[in-house]
Scaffold this active site. Structure first.
Site, short mmCIF file in Angstrom:
data_model
loop_
_atom_site.label_atom_id
_atom_site.label_comp_id
_atom_site.label_asym_id
_atom_site.label_seq_id
_atom_site.Cartn_x
_atom_site.Cartn_y
_atom_site.Cartn_z
N TYR A 8 0.54 -1.22 0.08
CA TYR A 8 0.05 -0.05 -0.31
C TYR A 8 1.07 1.24 -0.09
O TYR A 8 1.46 1.13 0.70
CB TYR A 8 -1.00 -0.49 1.05
CG TYR A 8 -1.84 1.61 1.39
CD1 TYR A 8 -2.60 1.88 0.83
CD2 TYR A 8 -1.22 2.18 2.45
CE1 TYR A 8 -3.36 2.81 1.57
CE2 TYR A 8 -1.77 3.40 2.34
CZ TYR A 8 -2.97 4.17 1.52
OH TYR A 8 -3.45 5.08 1.92
N GLU A 60 -3.81 7.58 -4.03
CA GLU A 60 -3.44 6.03 -2.73
C GLU A 60 -3.17 5.02 -3.77
O GLU A 60 -4.22 4.72 -4.92
CB GLU A 60 -5.36 6.04 -2.34
CG GLU A 60 -4.54 5.40 -1.75
CD GLU A 60 -5.90 5.18 -1.15
OE1 GLU A 60 -7.32 4.99 -0.97
OE2 GLU A 60 -5.98 4.80 0.40
#
Ligand code: GDP
Ligand code: MN
Length: 397
Positions: free
Chosen positions: A118, A206
């Site tokens: 991530y 993101e």
């Protein structure tokens, strides 16, 4: 302003960020053509079909599917295009899928297992610095990771004046447990990602997942990109990527006429000049037991035409039970605004079925109050903030 995954990836690639390659398609036929074209450069017949909507969690909702040949791909593309995709991030009724991204399969087997990480880039308002957040626990559920195992999420603060320094990029690759080629590739990836963030005036990136492929390449498999609206004038090519079908139609209309409007869930419409006064007015409505239906800053020129447009926008919301107009007449004279309100009210005729509370303060406020009080319309005037609040409360209870 949000970008679609395919737009975000294209933008990132322009800054040298390695991405999962893909082509966007609006029909199953286009999807097949896209897959064929991709295979020529990627060499793989396996593709993922990814719904392009402004919401995450698409994988969970059935909006990301793997196809191992063209006939599977055609069937799946046909299913996904036009579907009403429901994910944890969409409204309950879901969002209609108008297009899909056909992307190369990057989870192919090889020397090592593919790993999902991530990574996000955002502004830390508290420290006034940019921040890269990252974790080995990438994939679909970063919220759950943050909740249950927050120590697995790392942050690296970046001084905007210095930029991302080489040692920071190496620290990130190290903390992700990488070595060898993947380590080196990750430092390049992070540096390019940070450059893209700065270069596009983004407010959020993101990338979940960032993938380490089985042959140790680091690539962006997903891309959520939010651009700072205030920076868009410097990026006409990015501004052109705006997808109006993804945005609130009243907000779009307001932007077109130069009104600063944000749709909210409450029952009291607000028309205010100045963002600060608008915020204070929303607090006032809350205190009076109501809930603002919108934020609306009509700006410095609250003339009749503008007031009328603002009325029209507010009235599109069926939840509105009362409208509070709170205007400070500094440069704009209160009597002008009052006349504007009266004219707009008359022009709109039956369209206005809810009580209107008007508080005008500043230059010629007394003349304005007289104008409102003598208009014979269903408009209540107030002079003090509290008085306005009380009248709002009466109107909605
Ligand atoms: P999101 O669910 O909206 O966040 O969409 P993502 O783009 O993150 O995709 C969701 C999931 O689909 C990823 O976490 C992967 O597990 C899977 N996925 C994405 N690309 C590929 C691919 O090329 N091959 C395979 N097998 N799975 C993929
Ligand atoms: Mn994702």
């Amino acid at each position: 302003m949000n970008l679609h995954e395919y737009q975000g990836k294209e933008m990132l690639a322009g800054f040298g960020v390695a991405i999962q390659r893909g082509i966007v398609a609006k029909t199953a036929t286009e999807a097949v053509a896209a897959a064929k074209q991709l295979t020529e450069t990627t060499g793989t017949d396996w593709h993922v079909i990814k719904a392009q909507i402004h919401a995450g969690g698409r994988g969970k909702g059935g909006g990301v599917k793997l196809a191992k040949n063209l006939s599977e791909l055609e069937t799946l593309a046909d299913q996904i295009i036009g579907m009403q995709l429901i994910t944890p991030q969409t409204p309950p009724e879901g969002k209609k899928v108008n297009q899909v991204l056909i992307a190369e399969d990057v989870y192919y087997p090889g020397a090592s297992e593919p790993s999902e990480y991530y990574m996000s880039v955002l502004l830390n308002r508290a420290s006034g610095k940019n921040m890269i957040m990252y974790s080995t626990e990438g994939g679909m559920d970063i919220e759950a990771v943050a909740e249950a195992t927050p120590h697995l999420i790392f942050t690296e603060e970046v001084d905007p004046a210095l930029g991302l320094l080489p040692f920071q990029a190496r620290k990130i690759a190290f903390n992700l447990g990488l070595s060898g080629a993947a380590f080196k590739d990750m430092t390049k990836f992070v540096s390019a990602l940070y450059k893209a963030y700065m270069g596009s005036d983004a407010s959020l990136f993101e990338i979940n997942p960032v993938l380490k492929t089985s042959d140790d390449k680091i690539i962006a498999v997903d891309a959520k990109v939010t651009l700072d609206d205030n920076g868009l004038f410097r990026h006409k090519e990015l501004e052109a990527l705006r997808d109006l079908s993804e945005e609130n139609s009243v907000e779009v209309e307001a932007r077109e006429v130069g009104l600063n409007y944000v749709d909210l869930d409450g029952n009291v419409g607000c028309m205010v000049n100045g963002a600060g006064l608008a915020m204070a007015t929303m607090d006032l409505i809350k205190q009076a037991g109501g809930d603002p239906a919108n934020f609306l800053d009509v700006g410095g020129t609250a003339d009749a035409a503008r007031v009328e447009t603002a009325f029209r926008l507010i009235l599109k919301d069926p939840e509105v039970k009362a409208i509070l107009i709170n205007i400070f007449g500094g440069i704009v004279r209160c009597d002008r605004v009052a006349q504007g309100i009266v004219d707009a009210y008359k022009n709109l005729g039956d369209a206005i079925q809810v009580p209107i509370i008007v508080r005008l303060q500043g230059t010629n406020a007394d003349i304005a109050k007289e104008l409102i009080d003598n208009s014979g319309l269903n408009v209540l005037s107030a002079t003090a903030f509290q008085e306005a609040a009380d009248k709002v409360q009466e109107a909605i209870t």
